[in-house]
Design a protein around this motif. Structure first.
Motif, PDB file in Angstrom:
ATOM      1  N   ASN A  67      64.318  45.619  67.848  1.00  0.00           N
ATOM      2  CA  ASN A  67      65.573  45.995  68.491  1.00  0.00           C
ATOM      3  C   ASN A  67      65.649  47.525  68.478  1.00  0.00           C
ATOM      4  O   ASN A  67      66.085  48.136  67.506  1.00  0.00           O
ATOM      5  N   GLN A  68      65.220  48.144  69.557  1.00  0.00           N
ATOM      6  CA  GLN A  68      65.138  49.600  69.614  1.00  0.00           C
ATOM      7  C   GLN A  68      66.505  50.256  69.508  1.00  0.00           C
ATOM      8  O   GLN A  68      66.649  51.328  68.912  1.00  0.00           O
ATOM      9  N   GLN A  69      67.526  49.618  70.069  1.00  0.00           N
ATOM     10  CA  GLN A  69      68.872  50.192  70.016  1.00  0.00           C
ATOM     11  C   GLN A  69      69.383  50.245  68.581  1.00  0.00           C
ATOM     12  O   GLN A  69      69.954  51.254  68.139  1.00  0.00           O
ATOM     13  N   ALA A  70      69.189  49.154  67.851  1.00  0.00           N
ATOM     14  CA  ALA A  70      69.632  49.115  66.455  1.00  0.00           C
ATOM     15  C   ALA A  70      68.829  50.096  65.601  1.00  0.00           C
ATOM     16  O   ALA A  70      69.388  50.792  64.751  1.00  0.00           O
ATOM     17  N   GLN A  71      67.519  50.171  65.841  1.00  0.00           N
ATOM     18  CA  GLN A  71      66.687  51.109  65.090  1.00  0.00           C
ATOM     19  C   GLN A  71      67.105  52.549  65.374  1.00  0.00           C
ATOM     20  O   GLN A  71      67.174  53.385  64.468  1.00  0.00           O
ATOM     21  N   ALA A  72      67.400  52.843  66.627  1.00  0.00           N
ATOM     22  CA  ALA A  72      67.849  54.188  66.997  1.00  0.00           C
ATOM     23  C   ALA A  72      69.173  54.522  66.308  1.00  0.00           C
ATOM     24  O   ALA A  72      69.407  55.667  65.909  1.00  0.00           O
ATOM     25  N   HIS A  73      70.031  53.516  66.174  1.00  0.00           N
ATOM     26  CA  HIS A  73      71.305  53.700  65.490  1.00  0.00           C
ATOM     27  C   HIS A  73      71.082  54.088  64.032  1.00  0.00           C
ATOM     28  O   HIS A  73      71.699  55.037  63.510  1.00  0.00           O
ATOM     29  N   ILE A  74      70.202  53.380  63.376  1.00  0.00           N
ATOM     30  CA  ILE A  74      69.897  53.665  61.978  1.00  0.00           C
ATOM     31  C   ILE A  74      69.244  55.038  61.836  1.00  0.00           C
ATOM     32  O   ILE A  74      69.570  55.806  60.927  1.00  0.00           O
ATOM     33  N   ASP A  75      68.329  55.364  62.741  1.00  0.00           N
ATOM     34  CA  ASP A  75      67.678  56.677  62.697  1.00  0.00           C
ATOM     35  C   ASP A  75      68.703  57.805  62.855  1.00  0.00           C
ATOM     36  O   ASP A  75      68.618  58.832  62.170  1.00  0.00           O
ATOM     37  N   ARG A  76      69.663  57.614  63.759  1.00  0.00           N
ATOM     38  CA  ARG A  76      70.660  58.663  64.009  1.00  0.00           C
ATOM     39  C   ARG A  76      71.551  58.890  62.790  1.00  0.00           C
ATOM     40  O   ARG A  76      71.778  60.036  62.379  1.00  0.00           O
ATOM     41  N   VAL A  77      72.049  57.802  62.203  1.00  0.00           N
ATOM     42  CA  VAL A  77      72.907  57.926  61.025  1.00  0.00           C
ATOM     43  C   VAL A  77      72.109  58.495  59.851  1.00  0.00           C
ATOM     44  O   VAL A  77      72.583  59.382  59.122  1.00  0.00           O
ATOM     45  N   GLY A  78      70.883  58.011  59.689  1.00  0.00           N
ATOM     46  CA  GLY A  78      70.034  58.536  58.623  1.00  0.00           C
ATOM     47  C   GLY A  78      69.759  60.015  58.800  1.00  0.00           C
ATOM     48  O   GLY A  78      69.794  60.794  57.833  1.00  0.00           O
ATOM     49  N   SER A  79      69.504  60.438  60.034  1.00  0.00           N
ATOM     50  CA  SER A  79      69.237  61.850  60.313  1.00  0.00           C
ATOM     51  C   SER A  79      70.444  62.720  60.013  1.00  0.00           C
ATOM     52  O   SER A  79      70.316  63.848  59.523  1.00  0.00           O
ATOM     53  N   GLN A  80      71.647  62.204  60.288  1.00  0.00           N
ATOM     54  CA  GLN A  80      72.860  62.954  59.982  1.00  0.00           C
ATOM     55  C   GLN A  80      73.020  63.148  58.478  1.00  0.00           C
ATOM     56  O   GLN A  80      73.431  64.222  58.020  1.00  0.00           O
ATOM     57  N   LEU A  81      72.681  62.131  57.717  1.00  0.00           N
ATOM     58  CA  LEU A  81      72.760  62.231  56.267  1.00  0.00           C
ATOM     59  C   LEU A  81      71.756  63.259  55.734  1.00  0.00           C
ATOM     60  O   LEU A  81      72.090  64.072  54.858  1.00  0.00           O
ATOM     61  N   ILE A  82      70.545  63.246  56.264  1.00  0.00           N
ATOM     62  CA  ILE A  82      69.521  64.189  55.811  1.00  0.00           C
ATOM     63  C   ILE A  82      69.873  65.604  56.234  1.00  0.00           C
ATOM     64  O   ILE A  82      69.646  66.565  55.486  1.00  0.00           O
ATOM     65  N   ALA A  83      70.429  65.753  57.434  1.00  0.00           N
ATOM     66  CA  ALA A  83      70.864  67.079  57.882  1.00  0.00           C
ATOM     67  C   ALA A  83      71.951  67.632  56.958  1.00  0.00           C
ATOM     68  O   ALA A  83      71.935  68.821  56.608  1.00  0.00           O
TER      69      ALA A  83
END
Length: 271
Positions: A67-83
């Motif tokens: 599910n690319q949409q769900a994976q992209a969602h997780i990547d985006r939130v994860g990236s915000q946390l790392i930023a």
């Protein structure tokens, strides 16, 4: 018989002594907190171990969810946390050495999220599908990021080396397998206690990171309520295996939030 028993005790004492010396000689600098820790791996070794173990984790949980949409969602939130993490570290002069990656597992049965040493973070579809806001997802991922930053995996490995050595010494002293097994059971109880301390530290990281990334850390309380509903009064989900029961965990996380934000949670954060 008496000489054999004395020999066993001497050998057991030597094994125990070597185990203690090896454990207390393990020391490394945490690049995030600046603290000295007893860990079995360097940061580079943590990263290598996590990458090596990741395929095994994927296999155990039926691979990645297609599910690319769900994976992209997780990547985006994860990236915000790392930023947010990297921005806060710039102020302290410390640096994040871990190349974090976030994976959505296809497992729709086991409600869990976990992190391997070095920055490989996983969440199962069973847990992801129960979350209703980005703040809840940020809370789960932030908690797992905390395990990596605090180097809990490397610490646990160091403690396992110690307890395995002591269990071996007990087996030699007793002269039977049953004694060694009993010692290993005691070692597991010790690890459970340390595991709960690790969870508290990771919750503190989760609370800080979610707020720094613009999310309301009280969303973590909602996650606990969701997990309580998912348990249906039965055994808790895997995500809570080393935690108190979900009903007690709400008060537990609220205490962490109060400690991190003694003047109240900042306004304007996303749920």
């Amino acid at each position: 018989m008496r000489r054999i028993s004395m020999s066993r005790l001497v050998i057991a004492a030597i094994i125990a002594l070597i185990s203690f010396i090896s454990y207390f000689s393990l020391s490394d600098h945490n690049p995030i907190t600046g603290e000295k820790q007893r860990v079995a791996l360097s940061t580079k070794e943590e990263i290598a171990l996590g990458l090596h173990a990741a395929p095994k984790m994927l296999q155990q949980h039926h691979g990645l969810l297609p599910n690319q949409q769900a994976q992209a969602h997780i990547d985006r939130v994860g990236s915000q946390l790392i930023a947010a993490l990297n921005h806060s570290l710039e102020k302290t002069g410390n640096k994040n050495p871990y190349p974090f990656e976030f994976h959505l597992l296809a497992d729709k049965q086991i409600i869990n999220a976990f992190a391997l040493p070095g920055g490989q973070v996983f969440i199962t579809a069973a847990l992801y599908n129960r979350l209703t806001t980005e703040g809840q997802l940020a809370g789960v991922l932030g908690h797992e990021i905390g395990h990596v930053l605090a180097r809990h995996g490397a610490q646990r490995l160091a403690k396992q080396h110690l307890t395995q050595g002591l269990a071996g010494a007990a087996g030699v002293a007793g002269g039977d397998i049953q004694t060694a097994r009993m010692a290993q059971a005691v070692a597991q109880l010790v690890h459970m206690k340390y595991g709960r301390a690790d969870e508290l530290e990771s919750d503190m990281w989760g609370v800080r990171l979610t707020a720094q990334a613009g999310y309301d850390p009280r969303s973590m309380l909602d996650v606990m309520r969701i997990l309580e509903q998912a348990s249906g009064g039965q055994s808790p989900p895997e995500f809570l295996s080393t935690h108190p029961k979900p009903t007690n965990r709400v008060a537990y996380i609220q205490q962490v939030i109060n400690e991190v934000f003694p003047n109240g949670v900042p306004e304007g954060l996303s749920p």
